[in-house]
Design a protein around this motif. Sequence first.
Motif, PDB file in Angstrom:
ATOM      1  N   ILE A   1      85.487   1.170  32.517  1.00 42.20           N
ATOM      2  CA  ILE A   1      86.454   1.762  31.586  1.00 42.20           C
ATOM      3  C   ILE A   1      86.888   0.722  30.552  1.00 42.20           C
ATOM      4  N   ILE A   2      87.163  -0.501  31.012  1.00 45.11           N
ATOM      5  CA  ILE A   2      87.544  -1.585  30.095  1.00 45.11           C
ATOM      6  C   ILE A   2      86.428  -1.866  29.101  1.00 45.11           C
ATOM      7  N   LEU A   3      85.195  -1.936  29.601  1.00 44.05           N
ATOM      8  CA  LEU A   3      84.045  -2.197  28.724  1.00 44.05           C
ATOM      9  C   LEU A   3      83.813  -1.035  27.768  1.00 44.05           C
ATOM     10  N   GLY A   4      84.083   0.184  28.228  1.00 47.15           N
ATOM     11  CA  GLY A   4      83.943   1.355  27.359  1.00 47.15           C
ATOM     12  C   GLY A   4      84.937   1.320  26.208  1.00 47.15           C
ATOM     13  N   ILE A   5      86.165   0.911  26.501  1.00 48.84           N
ATOM     14  CA  ILE A   5      87.184   0.790  25.451  1.00 48.84           C
ATOM     15  C   ILE A   5      86.776  -0.295  24.451  1.00 48.84           C
ATOM     16  N   TYR A   6      86.260  -1.401  24.967  1.00 48.00           N
ATOM     17  CA  TYR A   6      85.789  -2.483  24.092  1.00 48.00           C
ATOM     18  C   TYR A   6      84.653  -1.985  23.189  1.00 48.00           C
ATOM     19  N   THR A   7      83.758  -1.191  23.761  1.00 46.54           N
ATOM     20  CA  THR A   7      82.634  -0.651  22.988  1.00 46.54           C
ATOM     21  C   THR A   7      83.119   0.250  21.865  1.00 46.54           C
ATOM     22  N   MET A   8      84.091   1.110  22.155  1.00 43.40           N
ATOM     23  CA  MET A   8      84.647   1.990  21.120  1.00 43.40           C
ATOM     24  C   MET A   8      85.239   1.177  19.979  1.00 43.40           C
ATOM     25  N   ALA A   9      85.958   0.111  20.333  1.00 48.12           N
ATOM     26  CA  ALA A   9      86.560  -0.738  19.304  1.00 48.12           C
ATOM     27  C   ALA A   9      85.488  -1.439  18.478  1.00 48.12           C
ATOM     28  N   TYR A  10      84.432  -1.923  19.155  1.00 49.23           N
ATOM     29  CA  TYR A  10      83.350  -2.619  18.444  1.00 49.23           C
ATOM     30  C   TYR A  10      82.649  -1.690  17.456  1.00 49.23           C
ATOM     31  N   ILE A  11      82.314  -0.478  17.917  1.00 51.45           N
ATOM     32  CA  ILE A  11      81.612   0.471  17.043  1.00 51.45           C
ATOM     33  C   ILE A  11      82.490   0.860  15.855  1.00 51.45           C
ATOM     34  N   SER A  12      83.768   1.076  16.119  1.00 43.60           N
ATOM     35  CA  SER A  12      84.697   1.443  15.031  1.00 43.60           C
ATOM     36  C   SER A  12      84.782   0.337  13.989  1.00 43.60           C
ATOM     37  N   LEU A  13      84.937  -0.908  14.436  1.00 43.38           N
ATOM     38  CA  LEU A  13      85.039  -2.037  13.514  1.00 43.38           C
ATOM     39  C   LEU A  13      83.720  -2.282  12.785  1.00 43.38           C
ATOM     40  N   SER A  14      82.597  -2.066  13.480  1.00 44.38           N
ATOM     41  CA  SER A  14      81.278  -2.248  12.850  1.00 44.38           C
ATOM     42  C   SER A  14      81.078  -1.244  11.723  1.00 44.38           C
ATOM     43  N   LYS A  15      81.483   0.000  11.961  1.00 43.22           N
ATOM     44  CA  LYS A  15      81.345   1.031  10.927  1.00 43.22           C
ATOM     45  C   LYS A  15      82.203   0.702   9.712  1.00 43.22           C
ATOM     46  N   LYS A  16      83.412   0.191   9.953  1.00 45.43           N
ATOM     47  CA  LYS A  16      84.285  -0.188   8.840  1.00 45.43           C
ATOM     48  C   LYS A  16      83.673  -1.333   8.039  1.00 45.43           C
ATOM     49  N   GLY A  17      83.062  -2.296   8.775  1.00 45.26           N
ATOM     50  CA  GLY A  17      82.431  -3.424   8.108  1.00 45.26           C
ATOM     51  C   GLY A  17      81.255  -3.001   7.260  1.00 45.26           C
ATOM     52  N   LEU A  18      80.415  -2.103   7.790  1.00 52.79           N
ATOM     53  CA  LEU A  18      79.265  -1.610   7.022  1.00 52.79           C
ATOM     54  C   LEU A  18      79.729  -0.813   5.811  1.00 52.79           C
ATOM     55  N   HIS A  19      80.782  -0.037   5.978  1.00 52.76           N
ATOM     56  CA  HIS A  19      81.307   0.766   4.870  1.00 52.76           C
ATOM     57  C   HIS A  19      81.852  -0.134   3.762  1.00 52.76           C
ATOM     58  N   ASN A  20      82.554  -1.189   4.142  1.00 56.89           N
ATOM     59  CA  ASN A  20      83.100  -2.119   3.154  1.00 56.89           C
ATOM     60  C   ASN A  20      82.001  -2.847   2.386  1.00 56.89           C
ATOM     61  N   ASN A  21      80.911  -3.211   3.115  1.00 55.81           N
ATOM     62  CA  ASN A  21      79.787  -3.884   2.463  1.00 55.81           C
ATOM     63  C   ASN A  21      79.106  -2.978   1.446  1.00 55.81           C
ATOM     64  N   GLU A  22      78.977  -1.684   1.821  1.00 54.91           N
ATOM     65  CA  GLU A  22      78.349  -0.725   0.914  1.00 54.91           C
ATOM     66  C   GLU A  22      79.190  -0.533  -0.360  1.00 54.91           C
ATOM     67  N   GLU A  23      80.529  -0.546  -0.208  1.00 57.62           N
ATOM     68  CA  GLU A  23      81.408  -0.386  -1.366  1.00 57.62           C
ATOM     69  C   GLU A  23      81.314  -1.591  -2.308  1.00 57.62           C
ATOM     70  N   LYS A  24      81.159  -2.795  -1.752  1.00 58.70           N
ATOM     71  CA  LYS A  24      81.057  -4.000  -2.554  1.00 58.70           C
ATOM     72  C   LYS A  24      79.757  -4.020  -3.347  1.00 58.70           C
ATOM     73  N   GLN A  25      78.707  -3.466  -2.708  1.00 64.16           N
ATOM     74  CA  GLN A  25      77.413  -3.422  -3.391  1.00 64.16           C
ATOM     75  C   GLN A  25      77.417  -2.370  -4.509  1.00 64.16           C
TER      76      GLN A  25
END
Length: 341
Positions: A317-341
């Motif tokens: 359960i702890i690792l699952g919560i960590y995974t959700m946070a990682y995926i959410s932050l990764s998507k935000k990072g990719l979205h921000n990179n696309e906007e800069k480009q």
Amino acid sequence: MKKILSYIVRWLLPLTLTILLVSYMFRKVNFGDMWRLITHGVDYWWILAAMGISVFSHIFRALRWQIQLRSLGINPPLMALICSIFGTYALNLVFPRLGEIWRCTYIAGREKKPFTEVVGSMVADRLSDAIMVLSLTLLTFIVAAPAIEAFLEKYPIGQGMLDLVRDPRAWSCLVGGALIIWGIFHFGSGWGPVVKTRQWVKEMWHGFASVATMQGKWKFFGYTLAIWGCYFVQLYVAFFAFDFTRALCAESSLGYGLVPCLVAFVLSSIGMAIPSNGGLGPWNIAVMFGLAIYGIPDAEGTAFSMLQWSGQTVMLIILGIYTMAYISLSKKGLHNNEEKQ
């Protein structure tokens, strides 16, 4: 109708099996006795150690999968692979077997690669596990054969299992079923479902066959041993949490508890093949069965299996919560990179 049947097979059947097996398990023991065993006389540091070791098994599995995916030209970041494994087992707690599909969907979508190739690599991943379980089962029946046979012969179901294995008719039915399947695919090559199945198998084969041709085959083998070594060690470490299992480790005639742990470990690994929520039910009963071979009563076996399963579930359960946070932050990072480009 197909959707209803799919829903029953995927969700309702595993949940029903889980409820029935857990009910069966608790009917065999006094819940009060089991609760007293869990709340008194348990060294929880060993349970925490087992929880920590389980994390390394997931990391090794991600490293092994990385080798297969690289041979297919798929190169996701290692952390994405690690989180895909974390998420797989966390999701399996609620929806058995769905986690495997999710991790393939996640990696294929993230890297924009064919889903069937990623699935093929996952099939090879699971086949490696099946080979390990088979090898460990054979080893177990060699080193613990007298204890297992003596235990099985005491119970009607055990004797029935032994009779079934020794019955030539059972083997004839197995061979006959294999021949029927071969005949359908050989003589029905133009039939729609057969054509689709062949195509699906062909697409997956590319991912599966990568094991034989990829670079790093020895690393793949080493990671496989590391994965299953972690699985075994985390159960063995948990043996020191209870007085009755610690006593098995103290008896030198039983190989410092390695043989009883191996028996419980192999039976629990086989039990995980039964679809249930996070292995609850079949895993616990298999561990109880393994401990009972060495004279551990059902109440104590249930206490051990439930506490060990609960510890691993909390970690997932702890690792699952960590995974959700990682995926959410990764998507935000990719979205921000696309906007800069």
